[in-house]
Design a protein around this motif. Sequence first.
Motif, PDB file in Angstrom:
ATOM      1  N   PHE A 129       0.825  -1.202   0.000  1.00 29.03           N
ATOM      2  CA  PHE A 129       0.000   0.000   0.000  1.00 29.03           C
ATOM      3  C   PHE A 129       0.861   1.255   0.000  1.00 29.03           C
ATOM      4  CE2 PHE A 129      -2.573  -3.344   1.802  1.00 29.03           C
ATOM      5  CZ  PHE A 129      -3.777  -3.182   1.141  1.00 29.03           C
ATOM      6  N   ALA A 130       0.301   2.335  -0.539  1.00 29.63           N
ATOM      7  CA  ALA A 130       0.890   3.680  -0.542  1.00 29.63           C
ATOM      8  C   ALA A 130       2.274   3.666  -1.199  1.00 29.63           C
ATOM      9  CB  ALA A 130       0.921   4.244   0.875  1.00 29.63           C
ATOM     10  N   TRP A 131       3.265   4.321  -0.574  1.00 30.39           N
ATOM     11  CA  TRP A 131       4.579   4.425  -1.214  1.00 30.39           C
ATOM     12  C   TRP A 131       5.280   3.080  -1.327  1.00 30.39           C
ATOM     13  CZ3 TRP A 131       8.360   2.728   1.923  1.00 30.39           C
ATOM     14  CH2 TRP A 131       8.254   2.924   3.299  1.00 30.39           C
ATOM     15  N   VAL A 132       4.911   2.109  -0.496  1.00 30.62           N
ATOM     16  CA  VAL A 132       5.487   0.769  -0.630  1.00 30.62           C
ATOM     17  C   VAL A 132       5.094   0.204  -1.996  1.00 30.62           C
ATOM     18  CG1 VAL A 132       5.599  -1.564   0.332  1.00 30.62           C
ATOM     19  CG2 VAL A 132       5.428   0.421   1.872  1.00 30.62           C
ATOM     20  N   ARG A 133       3.823   0.320  -2.340  1.00 24.59           N
ATOM     21  CA  ARG A 133       3.325  -0.141  -3.641  1.00 24.59           C
ATOM     22  C   ARG A 133       4.014   0.608  -4.778  1.00 24.59           C
ATOM     23  NH1 ARG A 133      -2.308   1.041  -3.577  1.00 24.59           N
ATOM     24  NH2 ARG A 133      -1.621   3.137  -4.027  1.00 24.59           N
ATOM     25  N   GLU A 134       4.189   1.911  -4.611  1.00 28.78           N
ATOM     26  CA  GLU A 134       4.837   2.711  -5.654  1.00 28.78           C
ATOM     27  C   GLU A 134       6.265   2.226  -5.924  1.00 28.78           C
ATOM     28  OE1 GLU A 134       3.353   5.459  -7.241  1.00 28.78           O
ATOM     29  OE2 GLU A 134       1.512   4.921  -6.202  1.00 28.78           O
ATOM     30  N   LEU A 135       7.003   1.942  -4.862  1.00 31.70           N
ATOM     31  CA  LEU A 135       8.390   1.511  -5.034  1.00 31.70           C
ATOM     32  C   LEU A 135       8.504   0.079  -5.553  1.00 31.70           C
ATOM     33  CD1 LEU A 135       9.966   3.123  -1.850  1.00 31.70           C
ATOM     34  CD2 LEU A 135      10.334   3.800  -4.226  1.00 31.70           C
ATOM     35  N   VAL A 136       7.660  -0.812  -5.056  1.00 33.51           N
ATOM     36  CA  VAL A 136       7.705  -2.211  -5.499  1.00 33.51           C
ATOM     37  C   VAL A 136       7.229  -2.322  -6.942  1.00 33.51           C
ATOM     38  CG1 VAL A 136       6.711  -4.508  -5.108  1.00 33.51           C
ATOM     39  CG2 VAL A 136       7.525  -3.169  -3.175  1.00 33.51           C
ATOM     40  N   GLY A 137       6.204  -1.534  -7.287  1.00 32.41           N
ATOM     41  CA  GLY A 137       5.711  -1.522  -8.665  1.00 32.41           C
ATOM     42  C   GLY A 137       4.483  -2.375  -8.909  1.00 32.41           C
ATOM     43  N   VAL A 138       3.988  -3.045  -7.877  1.00 37.15           N
ATOM     44  CA  VAL A 138       2.750  -3.831  -7.973  1.00 37.15           C
ATOM     45  C   VAL A 138       1.978  -3.664  -6.674  1.00 37.15           C
ATOM     46  CG1 VAL A 138       3.700  -5.554  -9.574  1.00 37.15           C
ATOM     47  CG2 VAL A 138       3.820  -5.957  -7.114  1.00 37.15           C
ATOM     48  N   ASP A 139       0.678  -3.907  -6.736  1.00 41.37           N
ATOM     49  CA  ASP A 139      -0.112  -3.783  -5.500  1.00 41.37           C
ATOM     50  C   ASP A 139      -0.191  -5.085  -4.717  1.00 41.37           C
ATOM     51  OD1 ASP A 139      -1.802  -5.014  -7.308  1.00 41.37           O
ATOM     52  OD2 ASP A 139      -3.500  -3.711  -6.918  1.00 41.37           O
ATOM     53  N   GLU A 140       0.084  -6.207  -5.380  1.00 42.61           N
ATOM     54  CA  GLU A 140       0.118  -7.479  -4.670  1.00 42.61           C
ATOM     55  C   GLU A 140       0.891  -8.496  -5.488  1.00 42.61           C
ATOM     56  OE1 GLU A 140      -3.540 -10.296  -5.197  1.00 42.61           O
ATOM     57  OE2 GLU A 140      -4.307  -8.274  -4.821  1.00 42.61           O
ATOM     58  N   GLU A 141       1.346  -9.522  -4.792  1.00 43.29           N
ATOM     59  CA  GLU A 141       2.002 -10.640  -5.470  1.00 43.29           C
ATOM     60  C   GLU A 141       1.870 -11.890  -4.615  1.00 43.29           C
ATOM     61  OE1 GLU A 141       6.209  -9.985  -6.128  1.00 43.29           O
ATOM     62  OE2 GLU A 141       6.362  -8.834  -4.287  1.00 43.29           O
ATOM     63  N   ARG A 142       1.984 -13.022  -5.270  1.00 41.27           N
ATOM     64  CA  ARG A 142       1.976 -14.313  -4.570  1.00 41.27           C
ATOM     65  C   ARG A 142       3.419 -14.776  -4.470  1.00 41.27           C
ATOM     66  NH1 ARG A 142      -2.664 -16.191  -2.791  1.00 41.27           N
ATOM     67  NH2 ARG A 142      -4.504 -15.499  -3.894  1.00 41.27           N
ATOM     68  N   VAL A 143       3.816 -15.165  -3.263  1.00 42.26           N
ATOM     69  CA  VAL A 143       5.188 -15.608  -3.037  1.00 42.26           C
ATOM     70  C   VAL A 143       5.184 -16.908  -2.245  1.00 42.26           C
ATOM     71  CG1 VAL A 143       6.106 -13.254  -3.095  1.00 42.26           C
ATOM     72  CG2 VAL A 143       5.456 -14.265  -0.913  1.00 42.26           C
ATOM     73  N   SER A 144       6.272 -17.622  -2.346  1.00 39.13           N
ATOM     74  CA  SER A 144       6.489 -18.849  -1.569  1.00 39.13           C
ATOM     75  C   SER A 144       7.858 -18.742  -0.911  1.00 39.13           C
ATOM     76  CB  SER A 144       6.430 -20.078  -2.478  1.00 39.13           C
ATOM     77  OG  SER A 144       5.156 -20.224  -3.040  1.00 39.13           O
TER      78      SER A 144
END
Length: 83
Positions: A6-21
């Motif tokens: 969310f917010a600036w975290v989303r801006e820097l990562v470049g996606v709003d969500e992802e699936r990880v393992s």
Amino acid sequence: MRVLYFAWVRELVGVDEERVSPPAEVATVAALVTWLAGRSEGHARAFAEPARLRAAVDQAFVPLDAPLGDANEVALFPPVTGG
């Protein structure tokens, strides 16, 4: 595991969500943040200062040292302020 940004975290990562393992040794939210920082340059920038982050595990606010357990969802976001 679903990770939401969310917010600036989303801006820097470049996606709003992802699936990880993440690997089994990633047992806390803080360890997840460290592991996520290695995914891309954007992730590294977003997670360079973990103390600036807040987290929720399965929609419950938690400290960064909280265990992940068998979490289905982790949300990472900056501190929320309001007026």
